[in-house]
Design a protein around this motif. Structure first.
Motif, short mmCIF file in Angstrom:
data_model
loop_
_atom_site.label_atom_id
_atom_site.label_comp_id
_atom_site.label_asym_id
_atom_site.label_seq_id
_atom_site.Cartn_x
_atom_site.Cartn_y
_atom_site.Cartn_z
N MET A 147 0.85 -1.19 0.00
CA MET A 147 0.00 0.00 0.00
C MET A 147 0.88 1.23 0.00
O MET A 147 2.06 1.18 0.37
N PRO A 148 0.35 2.39 -0.45
CA PRO A 148 1.16 3.61 -0.49
C PRO A 148 1.43 4.15 0.92
O PRO A 148 0.54 4.17 1.77
N LEU A 149 2.65 4.59 1.11
CA LEU A 149 3.01 5.29 2.34
C LEU A 149 2.24 6.61 2.37
O LEU A 149 2.07 7.26 1.34
N HIS A 150 1.73 7.00 3.54
CA HIS A 150 1.01 8.27 3.64
C HIS A 150 1.14 8.86 5.04
O HIS A 150 1.44 8.15 6.00
N ASP A 151 0.88 10.17 5.13
CA ASP A 151 1.00 10.84 6.42
C ASP A 151 -0.36 10.97 7.08
O ASP A 151 -1.36 10.40 6.62
N GLU A 152 -0.43 11.76 8.15
CA GLU A 152 -1.68 11.88 8.90
C GLU A 152 -2.78 12.58 8.13
O GLU A 152 -3.96 12.51 8.50
N LEU A 212 2.79 5.98 9.66
CA LEU A 212 3.19 7.35 9.97
C LEU A 212 4.65 7.42 10.39
O LEU A 212 5.36 8.38 10.05
N ALA A 213 5.10 6.43 11.13
CA ALA A 213 6.50 6.40 11.55
C ALA A 213 7.42 6.29 10.35
O ALA A 213 8.47 6.93 10.27
N GLU A 214 7.04 5.46 9.37
CA GLU A 214 7.84 5.31 8.15
C GLU A 214 7.86 6.62 7.38
O GLU A 214 8.88 7.01 6.81
N LYS A 215 6.72 7.31 7.35
CA LYS A 215 6.64 8.58 6.64
C LYS A 215 7.57 9.61 7.28
O LYS A 215 8.25 10.38 6.60
N GLU A 216 7.61 9.62 8.62
CA GLU A 216 8.47 10.56 9.32
C GLU A 216 9.96 10.29 9.04
O GLU A 216 10.77 11.20 8.95
N LYS A 217 10.31 9.00 8.92
CA LYS A 217 11.70 8.66 8.57
C LYS A 217 12.05 9.20 7.20
O LYS A 217 13.17 9.68 6.97
N GLU A 218 11.09 9.14 6.28
CA GLU A 218 11.35 9.59 4.91
C GLU A 218 11.45 11.11 4.84
O GLU A 218 12.28 11.66 4.12
N CYS A 219 10.60 11.80 5.61
CA CYS A 219 10.57 13.26 5.57
C CYS A 219 10.75 13.80 7.00
O CYS A 219 9.76 14.21 7.63
N PRO A 220 11.95 13.76 7.55
CA PRO A 220 12.16 14.18 8.94
C PRO A 220 11.87 15.67 9.12
O PRO A 220 11.98 16.44 8.20
#
Length: 368
Positions: free
Chosen positions: A277-282, A360-368
């Protein structure tokens, strides 16, 4: 912020897509809602059972009625809805390629794209699975609830999740006999409220059991089932035959990520939510900031959850296009996230909540 007058394109007019388009239009943003089907509403118009949860989640209201309400609201708002229109291409620059009515194709430049493309039903191969009479549970549900056609008289349901037990009960309501519901896992998978209805109807519900083969000449006439061991392998000597004319497969859903992949959205694997599935933020933004993913493409859950995700994306997209100020956006999204958290409570909801936290944790790693 200067307003972006190019349209936001919502792909998929199911519960998530309708809610996203409604929020965009409420904010005054230009929006196009596209769906490949002849009617909007998606899965809601197959759902004759009542929703549950809280009053604000439309508890006690049937899915079909919720669908009618959303359609009425979209018509009242004057949303540009394009049916019989399949989006067949999407690039990272948000150029959308659509085919309308299999006769005319065109491209357009979108300011934002919200993908509400849903999920596809899984199948499980076994000897005889290509015989007429073997179908997915969703196919059977469409036949009885949309087209008023009974798929068979005596039916085996493979899979005891919510889809399996809900469709089994609806088949009984439509006049079919359900010979059994079988589940390879050691425990039944659906919510108790749905499972109890099928049990009360006298349907055998067999765990640690799988289908071995389907038999018949012109179509399904029998199903051979067997108990399984701890590795889900059939146990010798436990086979039994059921006289059935239909076998329904309710063995999970997989997010439909094709358009997200074409747009360059990063994906990763979340087994609790259906797979890749696509990674996504909040706010439901993918790794391509102008592309949002909502509903089952963003993880297979319930229709109530899909609607809230659609609202989140629609509100934030309207803000990013300049049609809402930051305070109003934050107020609306906070309220929507509160409703989402409430939906993700309980035994099954907790698993989904944990899975979403990982996203969300993965998204934060990608875009700190």
């Amino acid at each position: 912020m200067e307003r972006d007058t190019r349209p936001a394109v919502v792909v998929g007019a199911g519960p998530a897509g309708l809610c996203a388009a409604i929020e965009l239009k409420r904010a005054g943003a230009p929006v196009l809602l596209m769906d490949e089907n002849a009617k909007p509403g998606g899965q809601l118009f197959k759902q004759i059972h009542k929703f549950f949860g809280s009053q604000e989640h439309r508890a006690g209201v049937r899915g079909i009625e919720i669908g009618k309400d959303l359609l009425r609201e979209s018509l009242d708002l004057g949303i540009d809805v394009r049916l019989d229109t399949e989006v067949v291409g999407l690039d990272p620059n948000l150029k959308v390629w659509a085919v309308e009515g299999r006769r005319r194709s065109y491209t357009l430049d979108a300011s934002r794209v919200i993908l509400a493309t849903g999920a596809t039903e899984n199948a499980v191969p076994f000897p005889g699975w290509t015989l007429p009479g073997v179908m997915t549970a969703g196919c059977a549900q469409t036949l009885i609830n949309v087209h008023r056609v009974l798929p068979g008289k005596r039916i085996l349901m493979v899979g005891s999740g919510n889809v399996g037990v809900i469709v089994a009960y609806q088949l009984i309501q439509a006049g079919a006999e359900v010979a059994a519901v079988i589940e390879a896992a050691p425990a039944l998978g659906g919510y108790g409220v749905h499972t109890a209805k099928v049990r009360r109807a006298g349907v055998p519900m067999l765990v640690r059991t799988t289908i071995v083969r389907a038999e018949g000449n012109e179509g399904v006439e029998r199903a051979v089932i067997s108990e399984v061991d701890g590795k889900f392998k059939p146990l010798a000597g436990t086979e039994r035959t059921l006289d059935v004319d239909t076998i329904c497969l309710a063995v999970g859903l997989t997010p439909s990520i094709e358009l997200a992949s074409l747009a360059g959205c990063r994906t990763f694997f979340v087994p609790e939510l259906g797979g890749h599935m696509p990674l996504h933020d909040e706010f439901m933004r993918s790794s391509v900031p102008a592309v949002y993913v909502v509903g089952d493409i963003a993880g297979v859950e319930e229709a109530s959850t899909a609607m809230e995700e659609g609202r989140l994306a629609g509100i934030h997209a309207a803000f990013s296009m300049g049609y809402l100020d930051s305070g109003e956006m934050e107020r609306r999204t906070a309220d929507t996230r509160r409703r989402l958290r409430a939906l993700r409570q309980g035994v099954f909801g907790a698993k989904r909540f944990t899975a979403k936290e990982r996203i969300l944790a993965e998204k934060e790693k990608e875009c700190p």
